[in-house]
Design a protein around this motif. Structure first.
Motif, PDB file in Angstrom:
ATOM      1  N   LEU A 126       0.826  -1.199   0.000  1.00  0.00           N
ATOM      2  CA  LEU A 126       0.000   0.000   0.000  1.00  0.00           C
ATOM      3  C   LEU A 126       0.866   1.257   0.000  1.00  0.00           C
ATOM      4  O   LEU A 126       0.585   2.232  -0.710  1.00  0.00           O
ATOM      5  N   LEU A 127       1.950   1.209   0.767  1.00  0.00           N
ATOM      6  CA  LEU A 127       2.871   2.343   0.793  1.00  0.00           C
ATOM      7  C   LEU A 127       3.468   2.569  -0.599  1.00  0.00           C
ATOM      8  O   LEU A 127       3.599   3.701  -1.060  1.00  0.00           O
ATOM      9  N   CYS A 128       3.812   1.452  -1.261  1.00  0.00           N
ATOM     10  CA  CYS A 128       4.388   1.550  -2.609  1.00  0.00           C
ATOM     11  C   CYS A 128       3.433   2.259  -3.562  1.00  0.00           C
ATOM     12  O   CYS A 128       3.863   3.051  -4.407  1.00  0.00           O
ATOM     13  N   VAL A 129       2.136   1.959  -3.437  1.00  0.00           N
ATOM     14  CA  VAL A 129       1.158   2.564  -4.341  1.00  0.00           C
ATOM     15  C   VAL A 129       1.178   4.085  -4.195  1.00  0.00           C
ATOM     16  O   VAL A 129       1.010   4.816  -5.164  1.00  0.00           O
ATOM     17  N   PHE A 130       1.413   4.543  -2.977  1.00  0.00           N
ATOM     18  CA  PHE A 130       1.430   5.991  -2.776  1.00  0.00           C
ATOM     19  C   PHE A 130       2.774   6.616  -3.154  1.00  0.00           C
ATOM     20  O   PHE A 130       2.824   7.739  -3.632  1.00  0.00           O
ATOM     21  N   VAL A 131       3.842   5.867  -2.940  1.00  0.00           N
ATOM     22  CA  VAL A 131       5.172   6.434  -3.178  1.00  0.00           C
ATOM     23  C   VAL A 131       5.561   6.341  -4.657  1.00  0.00           C
ATOM     24  O   VAL A 131       6.160   7.266  -5.203  1.00  0.00           O
TER      25      VAL A 131
END
Lengths: 255, 289, 329
Positions: free
Chosen positions: C82-87
């Motif tokens: 999920l963090l990757c999707v934002f970053v």
């Protein structure tokens, strides 16, 4: 307040503006007159950063402004109208004026992405101000018309309204009276005089001698890219070189 | 292991060979641009069609010379059809509309080539069956000489055409000033047609000459066409001499880059060259600022 | 009028919500996911083309950069998905910010070529920076996306995720285009000179639109990576860039729903052609559907040329007598 020093600009081999110097006083009306092709619009383009001078410098309130980008120059408080009309024809009349006021608004790109549109307090205020300006120029009736549908003369007035919306310190008007009937011209002159009383400074390029002579505090006459005379309207009118230049033009226009 | 010097010679040879092809494509692009004011992004597909049509014609039994001639004519006709079918009807549209039309034609032609010829590579035999030459320690394939020769002959013919024939002078006048040309009665629609036919012919020749060295696939033209653009931009887009110099220069830059960088990055080098030139010297290395 | 519009919007939301319940086939679900992903990219490109008046034929590069950044962060750095999707979308955004200012100064042909060249450059890099990107064979082992304990494994689940993202994108786009900024973009369309003359930094607005378009492409790319869990360079090439541009043009420029419609049409057409053409021509292989895309492109440009890069269906500026007058030199 605005000073031009030894400005030169040529296009290809043609020298459009040749070592022109002039000074616009704060709270005054400076008129730039001269036959077609004398270089008046070129001067406006140089002041507003649309084109860069080959030589010379332009100072606004003591600050050198040539080499700045057009929008930066506008943001310093120099607004203009266009001789060949550059209205936002895909927007309504009132929207044109609102866009004119945009630079003062706080509507940033990224903010707008996340905020519901609809009337914010600021936008409503902008709208009211725009309507006020339209009222001053007698355009209220047309507020919600597409700008492109306005009669020619009214399009010129809208250009002035839009330029004023940006709250300039100095306003450059490129033939504001063209396309107006004599009555409208006189009304415009009164309006422009009123602007000066409100503290605006004006530079105007104009063909209509009556408007120029009744309005201007100082007149600069150009021909073939150079200043041939300058002074108070009364003085300039007596200048033989000026008379020659104008007579010459009237003959040309007659053919 | 080759010595450094002969290695450089080797890069130079392969650079000059591919560079000649780029130069030819760039030349066609520049002529088209000057006449019509648009970039023909479908030019690479003309290369493909020329090469693959020649291969198919040989397969059905045409002798080499006939197959090549017919293939060149086919590509020229494709150019004519493209001009009549898509460019001429939209001649009053904006430049951006026109360039997107050429992209549309380009992918349609590439798709058609895929349907007709599939994905596998084809080849043509070298024009002469001679052993590679050794020159200053580097190897020179005889086919490279044909490619260089084609470039020289095409350029010479073109300049002769422009300088010594009436039609050529008319085209050149139109290239310099489209409005003036129209005023003196040169038909712009016909010139535009000429530009596309000429592009088809030159591009097909380039494709046929390079195929014995590189092999031919349905998408061979995509990169070649783009490199042609890079070459044209290097040379300043409006300048025929510049296009030729740009092409050769790009070929050599690429060859040296390919020799020193991981091989796949060759195509990236050309794109970097193009972007850098566009951003720093939009009028090309020869153009005045 | 607001009521009718809201009703329509409500109906669309219900329809989208019910779709996975009604449709059982995973194949059809995957088509809808692709439509959702492409629509997100097309929204960004639509802003760029329809509102900012710029064109990009390298949008697939931003899409690919988003996908690869997400995949690399998730597999090599073990970041939570999920963090990757934002970053992940930040990388394409930053790149767009850096290249945007000089590239957007270019006009017409040159802008087309520069964006196209950038797209190919990135594509080649994805293929050839093998150590980082896995080269032509790609990256495997991308984990499934999870939000807390919900793991998005099936296409039916993923559909909701993607279409929520699309909904959010539409919400943002509606905000932007109906705000004073939208009005300013229209103004720039009509006369860039006049916009500059009232102090509007047009270059900066175009740049911001470019950055947002790159962000959205990157977001769609990241979502794509966690959906397929395996990525290779091939979906991020020039053809995809052309398809994105086609979606925007087919759907209609300067409209909110146009890019969604365009994405649906192009994806639907692709799937149809992939089914129909082999029936008619059994030996055909590869991406032959591009023939039809090319033809559609040409036809639209021929018969709706005004539609391109103009917010109105017909350009009013053409009829303005003022534009015919010559300037005083």
């Amino acid at each position: 307040m605005l000073e031009i020093k030894e400005l030169t600009k040529s296009f290809g081999g043609l020298i459009a503006v040749n070592r022109v110097s002039l000074k616009a006083r704060e709270g005054g009306i400076l008129a730039l007159i001269g036959p077609n092709g004398a270089g008046k619009t070129t001067i406006f383009n140089l002041i507003t950063g649309v084109s860069q001078p080959d030589e010379g410098a332009i100072f606004f309130q003591g600050r050198r402004i040539n080499r700045l980008l057009p929008f930066q120059i506008a943001a310093l408080g120099i607004s203009r109208t266009f001789q060949n009309l550059e209205l936002f024809t895909n927007l309504t009349v009132v929207e044109n004026v609102m866009v004119g006021a945009y630079r003062k608004s706080r509507a940033g790109f990224w903010k707008s992405v996340f905020r519901r549109p609809g009337a914010t307090k600021e936008d409503r205020l902008l709208y009211q101000e725009a309507l006020g300006l339209l009222d001053q120029l007698g355009l209220t009736l047309y507020a919600d018309e597409p700008a492109g549908n306005l009669p020619f003369g009214q399009q010129r007035l809208l250009e002035i309204a839009r330029a004023l919306a940006a709250r300039p310190k100095i306003l450059l008007l490129d033939e504001p009276a063209a396309g107006l009937n004599p009555n409208e011209s006189r009304e415009l002159a009164v309006f422009l005089r009123g602007l000066v009383n409100q503290g605006y400074s004006l530079i105007l390029v104009e063909h209509d001698m009556e408007t120029v002579m009744s309005l201007a505090d100082e007149v600069v006459v150009m021909n073939f890219g150079t200043v041939i005379a300058s002074g108070e309207p009364g003085e300039v009118q007596q200048n033989t070189e000026v008379i020659a230049a104008y007579l010459g033009e009237e003959e040309e226009e007659a053919c | 292991m080759l010595g450094t010097e002969s290695q450089y010679m080797q890069y130079l040879f392969s650079g000059l060979t591919l560079g000649s092809i780029y130069a030819l494509i760039a030349l066609a692009l520049v002529v088209t641009f000057n006449i019509t004011g648009i970039f023909n992004l479908a030019i690479g597909e003309f290369v493909t069609i020329g090469a693959l049509a020649a291969i198919s014609l040989r397969e059905v039994g045409c002798p080499n010379a006939l197959a090549y001639t017919l293939a060149v004519i086919i590509a020229g006709l494709v150019g004519v059809l493209m001009e009549r079918g898509t460019i001429n009807p939209a001649r009053k549209a904006s430049v951006l509309t026109l360039i997107i039309i050429t992209i549309g034609v380009s992918i349609a032609l590439r798709g058609a080539a895929l349907l007709i010829w599939g994905t596998h590579p084809y080849t043509l035999p070298a024009f002469v069956d001679a052993a590679p030459l050794s020159f200053l320690g580097a190897v020179l394939i005889p086919q490279s000489l044909f490619v260089l020769g084609l470039a020289v002959v095409a350029v010479a013919l073109l300049f002769t055409f422009f300088d010594f024939t009436f039609a050529g002078k008319a085209v050149r006048a139109a290239m310099m000033n489209r409005t003036a040309a129209r005023l003196v009665g040169i038909n712009p629609a016909r010139l535009s047609l000429f530009a596309f036919a000429f592009s088809g012919i030159i591009a097909a020749l380039a494709g046929i000459f390079i195929t014995p060295i590189t092999t031919a696939t349905y998408d061979m033209g995509f990169m070649l066409g783009l490199k042609g653009f890079v070459a044209a931009i290097l040379g300043g887009v409006t300048n025929a001499t510049g296009a030729i110099i740009g092409g050769v220069l790009l070929g050599v830059i690429e060859a040296f880059a390919a020799g020193t960088l991981p091989s796949g990055l060759k195509d990236a080098v050309a794109m970097v060259v193009m972007i850098v030139v566009l951003l720093t010297r939009p009028t090309g290395i020869l153009g005045q600022r | 009028m607001g009521f009718k519009k809201n009703l329509l919007l409500f109906a669309v939301v219900i329809f989208v919500f019910c779709l996975p319940i009604v449709v059982e086939s995973s194949y059809y679900m995957s088509i809808f996911i692709v439509i959702g992903l492409y629509a997100i990219v097309a929204q960004g490109l639509g802003l760029l083309m329809g509102w900012a008046g710029q064109v990009s034929f390298g949008q697939a590069a931003f899409y690919g950069l988003g996908a690869y950044t997400a995949a690399i962060l998730a597999t090599r750095c073990q970041w939570p998905p999920l963090l990757c999707v934002f970053v992940a979308p930040l990388l394409p955004s930053v790149i767009a910010f850096i290249i945007g200012r000089p590239i957007l100064k270019l006009r017409q042909h040159y802008l087309v070529l520069a964006t196209l060249g950038f797209g190919i450059f990135v594509f080649v890099m994805l293929k050839d920076l093998g150590a980082l990107t896995g080269g032509p064979s790609g990256l495997t082992g991308i984990p499934y996306l999870n939000i807390g304990s919900i793991i998005f494994m099936t296409d039916h689940q993923y559909f909701y995720l993607v279409w929520c993202a699309l909904g959010l994108t539409l919400f943002c786009m509606a905000n932007l285009t109906r705000s004073p900024i939208g009005r300013v973009f229209k103004a720039i369309h009509s006369s860039e000179r006049a916009a500059e003359a009232v102090g509007i930094d047009t270059a900066s607005l175009k740049l911001q639109a470019f950055v947002l378009s790159a962000f959205l492409a990157g977001l769609a790319g990241a979502l794509y990576a966690f959906w397929v869990t395996f990525i290779s360079p091939s979906p991020f090439g020039f053809t995809t860039s052309v398809e994105f541009a086609l979606m925007v043009v087919v759907g209609g420029l300067g409209t909110l729903w146009g890019p969604v419609l365009g994405a649906a049409i192009i994806v639907g057409l692709t799937e149809f052609l992939r089914w129909a053409v082999p029936v008619a021509l059994p030996h055909a292989g590869g991406e032959f559907e591009i023939i039809f895309f090319g033809i559609i492109f040409v036809l639209i440009m021929l018969f709706r040329p005004k539609g391109l890069l103009s917010i109105e269906k017909s350009s009013m500026a053409v009829n303005n007598p003022a534009t015919l007058r010559s300037t005083d030199a």
